[in-house]
Each structure stands twice: as C-alpha cells, then as structure tokens.
Design a protein around this motif. Sequence first.
Motif, PDB file in Angstrom:
ATOM      1  N   PRO A 241       0.817  -1.212   0.000  1.00 40.53           N
ATOM      2  CA  PRO A 241       0.000   0.000   0.000  1.00 40.53           C
ATOM      3  C   PRO A 241       0.853   1.264   0.000  1.00 40.53           C
ATOM      4  N   ALA A 242       0.314   2.305  -0.611  1.00 36.05           N
ATOM      5  CA  ALA A 242       0.967   3.608  -0.586  1.00 36.05           C
ATOM      6  C   ALA A 242       0.786   4.240   0.790  1.00 36.05           C
ATOM      7  N   PRO A 243       1.654   5.179   1.164  1.00 36.29           N
ATOM      8  CA  PRO A 243       1.461   5.886   2.431  1.00 36.29           C
ATOM      9  C   PRO A 243       0.104   6.595   2.454  1.00 36.29           C
ATOM     10  N   VAL A 244      -0.469   6.693   3.620  1.00 31.07           N
ATOM     11  CA  VAL A 244      -1.783   7.308   3.739  1.00 31.07           C
ATOM     12  C   VAL A 244      -1.648   8.829   3.773  1.00 31.07           C
ATOM     13  N   ASP A 245      -2.605   9.518   3.179  1.00 32.30           N
ATOM     14  CA  ASP A 245      -2.633  10.979   3.166  1.00 32.30           C
ATOM     15  C   ASP A 245      -3.895  11.430   3.892  1.00 32.30           C
ATOM     16  N   LEU A 246      -3.724  11.988   5.084  1.00 34.84           N
ATOM     17  CA  LEU A 246      -4.862  12.398   5.903  1.00 34.84           C
ATOM     18  C   LEU A 246      -5.024  13.912   5.955  1.00 34.84           C
ATOM     19  N   THR A 247      -4.422  14.634   5.005  1.00 29.97           N
ATOM     20  CA  THR A 247      -4.644  16.073   4.958  1.00 29.97           C
ATOM     21  C   THR A 247      -6.101  16.358   4.606  1.00 29.97           C
ATOM     22  N   ALA A 248      -6.577  17.517   5.030  1.00 26.95           N
ATOM     23  CA  ALA A 248      -8.001  17.850   4.873  1.00 26.95           C
ATOM     24  C   ALA A 248      -8.397  17.904   3.404  1.00 26.95           C
ATOM     25  N   PRO A 249      -9.573  17.383   3.076  1.00 21.19           N
ATOM     26  CA  PRO A 249     -10.039  17.450   1.689  1.00 21.19           C
ATOM     27  C   PRO A 249     -10.454  18.865   1.297  1.00 21.19           C
ATOM     28  N   GLU A 250     -10.634  19.068   0.006  1.00 17.45           N
ATOM     29  CA  GLU A 250     -11.074  20.358  -0.530  1.00 17.45           C
ATOM     30  C   GLU A 250     -12.465  20.707   0.017  1.00 17.45           C
ATOM     31  N   PRO A 251     -12.671  21.951   0.458  1.00 15.73           N
ATOM     32  CA  PRO A 251     -14.010  22.322   0.926  1.00 15.73           C
ATOM     33  C   PRO A 251     -14.997  22.408  -0.229  1.00 15.73           C
ATOM     34  N   ALA A 252     -16.247  22.024   0.055  1.00 13.92           N
ATOM     35  CA  ALA A 252     -17.293  22.033  -0.975  1.00 13.92           C
ATOM     36  C   ALA A 252     -18.398  23.005  -0.575  1.00 13.92           C
ATOM     37  N   ASP A 253     -18.836  23.832  -1.520  1.00  8.19           N
ATOM     38  CA  ASP A 253     -19.988  24.696  -1.268  1.00  8.19           C
ATOM     39  C   ASP A 253     -21.229  24.060  -1.896  1.00  8.19           C
ATOM     40  N   ALA A 255     -22.958  24.780  -4.523  1.00  6.82           N
ATOM     41  CA  ALA A 255     -22.908  24.584  -5.969  1.00  6.82           C
ATOM     42  C   ALA A 255     -22.082  23.348  -6.317  1.00  6.82           C
ATOM     43  N   GLN A 256     -20.969  23.171  -5.607  1.00  2.00           N
ATOM     44  CA  GLN A 256     -20.124  22.011  -5.905  1.00  2.00           C
ATOM     45  C   GLN A 256     -20.813  20.713  -5.488  1.00  2.00           C
ATOM     46  N   ILE A 257     -21.508  20.734  -4.353  1.00  2.00           N
ATOM     47  CA  ILE A 257     -22.236  19.534  -3.919  1.00  2.00           C
ATOM     48  C   ILE A 257     -23.266  19.150  -4.966  1.00  2.00           C
ATOM     49  N   ALA A 258     -24.012  20.132  -5.463  1.00  2.00           N
ATOM     50  CA  ALA A 258     -25.022  19.860  -6.492  1.00  2.00           C
ATOM     51  C   ALA A 258     -24.374  19.331  -7.766  1.00  2.00           C
ATOM     52  N   LYS A 259     -23.228  19.901  -8.128  1.00  2.00           N
ATOM     53  CA  LYS A 259     -22.525  19.459  -9.338  1.00  2.00           C
ATOM     54  C   LYS A 259     -22.069  18.022  -9.205  1.00  2.00           C
ATOM     55  N   ARG A 260     -21.551  17.670  -8.039  1.00  2.00           N
ATOM     56  CA  ARG A 260     -21.069  16.305  -7.827  1.00  2.00           C
ATOM     57  C   ARG A 260     -22.222  15.308  -7.838  1.00  2.00           C
ATOM     58  N   LEU A 261     -23.343  15.678  -7.250  1.00  2.00           N
ATOM     59  CA  LEU A 261     -24.516  14.799  -7.291  1.00  2.00           C
ATOM     60  C   LEU A 261     -24.988  14.605  -8.734  1.00  2.00           C
ATOM     61  N   ALA A 262     -25.008  15.678  -9.494  1.00  2.00           N
ATOM     62  CA  ALA A 262     -25.451  15.595 -10.890  1.00  2.00           C
ATOM     63  C   ALA A 262     -24.530  14.719 -11.719  1.00  2.00           C
ATOM     64  N   ALA A 263     -23.263  14.658 -11.314  1.00  2.00           N
ATOM     65  CA  ALA A 263     -22.292  13.826 -12.043  1.00  2.00           C
ATOM     66  C   ALA A 263     -22.344  12.362 -11.622  1.00  2.00           C
ATOM     67  N   GLY A 338     -20.872  22.169   9.101  1.00  2.00           N
ATOM     68  CA  GLY A 338     -21.664  23.293   9.582  1.00  2.00           C
ATOM     69  C   GLY A 338     -23.149  23.103   9.387  1.00  2.00           C
ATOM     70  N   ASP A 339     -23.844  24.188   9.075  1.00  2.00           N
ATOM     71  CA  ASP A 339     -25.296  24.205   8.947  1.00  2.00           C
ATOM     72  C   ASP A 339     -25.715  23.542   7.637  1.00  2.00           C
ATOM     73  N   PRO A 340     -26.519  22.475   7.692  1.00  2.00           N
ATOM     74  CA  PRO A 340     -26.937  21.801   6.451  1.00  2.00           C
ATOM     75  C   PRO A 340     -27.669  22.727   5.481  1.00  2.00           C
ATOM     76  N   ALA A 341     -28.282  23.780   5.973  1.00  2.00           N
ATOM     77  CA  ALA A 341     -28.976  24.703   5.078  1.00  2.00           C
ATOM     78  C   ALA A 341     -28.018  25.346   4.083  1.00  2.00           C
ATOM     79  N   ALA A 342     -26.744  25.412   4.454  1.00  2.00           N
ATOM     80  CA  ALA A 342     -25.741  25.994   3.555  1.00  2.00           C
ATOM     81  C   ALA A 342     -25.265  25.005   2.505  1.00  2.00           C
ATOM     82  N   TRP A 343     -25.712  23.765   2.583  1.00  2.00           N
ATOM     83  CA  TRP A 343     -25.284  22.752   1.635  1.00  2.00           C
ATOM     84  C   TRP A 343     -26.173  22.704   0.386  1.00  2.00           C
ATOM     85  N   VAL A 344     -27.263  23.468   0.399  1.00  2.00           N
ATOM     86  CA  VAL A 344     -28.149  23.520  -0.774  1.00  2.00           C
ATOM     87  C   VAL A 344     -28.144  24.945  -1.334  1.00  2.00           C
ATOM     88  N   ARG A 345     -28.365  25.046  -2.622  1.00  2.00           N
ATOM     89  CA  ARG A 345     -28.329  26.340  -3.284  1.00  2.00           C
ATOM     90  C   ARG A 345     -29.524  27.200  -2.881  1.00  2.00           C
TER      91      ARG A 345
END
Length: 454
Positions: A241-253, A255-263, A338-345
């Motif tokens: 196995p490769a070494p593990v990378d536990l650095t924080a993932p990219e933040p999603a707003d 619009a990005q959450i909706a885009k990822r779901l659509a994909a 944070g607040d789930p209300a911020a996860w939708v457009r």
Amino acid sequence: MFFVDTLEFEGLGNRSYLAGGARRAVVIDPPRDIDQVIAAAARRGVRIAYVAETHVHNDYVTGGLELARVTGAAYLVPAAADVSYTRTSVADGDAIGVDELLELRAVATPGHTPHHTSYVLEENGRGVAAFTGGSLLIGTVGRPDLVEPRLTEQLARAQHASVHRLADELDDEVPVLPTHGFGSFCSSSQAEGDATTIGKERTTNDALTLDVDTFVAQMLAGLEEAPAYYAHMGPTNAAGPAPVDLTAPEPADAAQIAKRLAAGEWVVDLRSRVAFADGHVAGSFNFEGEGKLATYLAWLIPWGKPVTLLADTPGQIAEAQRELARVGIDRPAAAATGDPAAWVREGEQLASFPRARFADLARVRERGEPVVVLDVRRDSERANGFVEGSVHIPIHELHGRIGEVRPGTVWVHCAGGMRAAIAASLLDAAGRDVVAVDDGFDAAVDAHLTVTRP
C-alpha cells in the motif's frame, strides 16, 4: 518484564498490538494510519524493531510496509505469502529476539489463508501471549473462504488443525490475542466477550470441542457473504500500500455539492440518522460516522466512485477520513461542515423523511393502509424471525435492487436502526416515499406484529 498494548478499531472490528520489553517492541498487524502506533511506542519509550503480519489481510489496508519504512523496523511477513515488496520472510519455528529475554516465535497456522502465521511471545522460553491473527479467535475462528472458493473446505480443515496445534503447544493461562473477531466479517461467526485464554478456548471453542467433520460442516453452513470491498484489499496489501494521506479534503460549497450529485458521485452525510431524517441534501446518503462507516460505505459504494463527505464538524470529517483510509478509500473528493442549510443552493430546500417505531407500523397495518415493509438484515438474522409479509433485501444488495421494491410507501427496518437509516437514504435518493423504522427488532413482537420464525 514484557508488556502488550492493544489498539482497537471498532469500526472494522479489529485489533492491532504493540508488545515488547524495556527498549524494543514489535507491532502485530498494524492499521493503515500508523501515527497512533508510533505514538503508542513513544508513550512506552520503546523502539519499534519489528513489524509482523499474520497474513495478507482481506478486510483492511495494512500500514505495515509504511511503518517498517518510517521506523527502520524489520518487516516480518509469512514466507509463503505472495507479495511484491522486500520483506523479512518468516517460516514455522523461526524465533526473533524482540528484547532482552523476549522472543517472538512464528507458528504456521494455515486456515484463514494458506500462509497464515501466528506469533507466540515468549519470555525466558515460556509462552506469555499468542497473537493469533485470523486463526484462533474468541469463541470462533477466522473464515476460510476469502482466498479461493475451491480451497474453502481444505482451509477449513486446516483451520481446525491449526487451532488444535496452538492449544497443544500453549499453556491454559496464555492470553489469546487475535486481530479479528470483534465485529470483523473476517470472523466465521461473531465472538462474545473481548478477552480469552487458551484454557477458556479449550472448553468453549467449537474448533476445539468438535471433531473436524462436524466443525467444518457447521462452519461452512454458517458463512455469509463477505463485504464486496474485500476483493480489493488482498491485492492492495500484496502489492504494497501507498502511504496514507490524511490532509483535509477540498471544501465544498452548495454549488459544488449539487454538481457532484449531478455527475453521479456519492455525497455521504455522516451526521446522526435523526439529524439526517430531519433535513438533508436531496440525493445524499446517510452513513453515520458513529456506526460501521468504513464497512458499510466501502461495501455499498461502486469501487473508485468519488465521495464527498458532509458532517457537523471538521473533526468528524477527519475521523471519517481516517477510518475510510483503512479500507482503501483514500481521498474524499471534497467535504463540507456546519449548517446543512448551507449545503443547498439558494431557493432549494432540504429533503426529509419520517422515522417511526414498530408500534407505529403495527397501527398503520391495523388501519389497513397499504405499505411495503422492507427488511434489510442479513440472511442469518432473518432466519431467526421476520415480520410477516415483509420483503427481504440485505442492505449490501439494496443499491442495485431498489427497482425490485414494490410501489408504495416503504417502511424499512433492520435490527436496531443504523442499517435502516442507510437503506432509507438510498430509497429517498431514488425518489421513493420512505419511513425509517428506528427500533430494535424485538420491539416488533412487543408491538403485536406477526413475526414468523422459520
């Protein structure tokens, strides 16, 4: 004087061990995230001189190769294991000096895998601990069917012989310290309790109380389907196995959450099932961070599918990321907290669905309302009793079989509520009307629902 420290990984149902003396130590079956192992050694003030694998694991990604590289330890791997990296091969009877008066003796215990090796820690030539990996477990043994179907019965018989060898060679008071058996699907059945000895197993373990034919027949009859992601763990561990990378993932707003779901990517909400039911991003799935996150998410997700994590706090994201890395889901595509209300457009609403008890289901049935009752428990659980008229699709099959669920409002249940919440989120994302039964299955009888016991 020796010590043995246990590192528990409840989500996967496994344990790793740090054992040694005043100056040096060995690590048995380390996890992917090796930082906690290094910290445990630092607290003891010892140097990790050896890292030992009992076998090429099928249920998690090992950190052994990386731990050996970082610490300069010798990496002990059974000689018969087919791996692609440089290691120190160990064979039956090999003895490794861990510290003054402490040796680690390799004992060939095939069964869980053909090359499986247990390790006995000896002080002054006397066995003081047995690290049994996937061989002798608490009240059971490791399953023999994860390598090759044609080898299953042969390995089951080898497992019986291996357990008897351990019992014959070790004194009753020697602690048995397995890697599997605390909820891991690598166990042929689920263990009871969290500690045992050779003497206790001698009187309670089927492998030591039944003749080989009876033992093999009973074990093979009781084996259930292994998680789908197991197919990826063995090859990953064999390749290194490769070494593990536990650095924080990219933040999603939003619009990005909706885009990822659509994909068609997976957006996974780690919050409690209560919070998710009350309000969530439409199309997202609920895998509680406090539940068996790694096991069930890795089991259900199409392998390699990008995953975005949603949670209350960054700490929950970090813990989930650590647990998922243990099963090869290395880098979340993105994350939001944070607040789930911020996860939708803007202008969009959070989705929701009701939760209920078995008593509520009984009242709905009494009124004659047409509902579909969906049982997502495993086959063995359903065999002990099920709600009359219910449909059965185990949770790990549901994502691919939602189209088989009859039209109507679906009341989905499991044995306690966690898997029902996952199933409810899958159904909700597919546009079905769903009610999540958040209740223990015993309550179905108390609610006077008809429970059929085959």
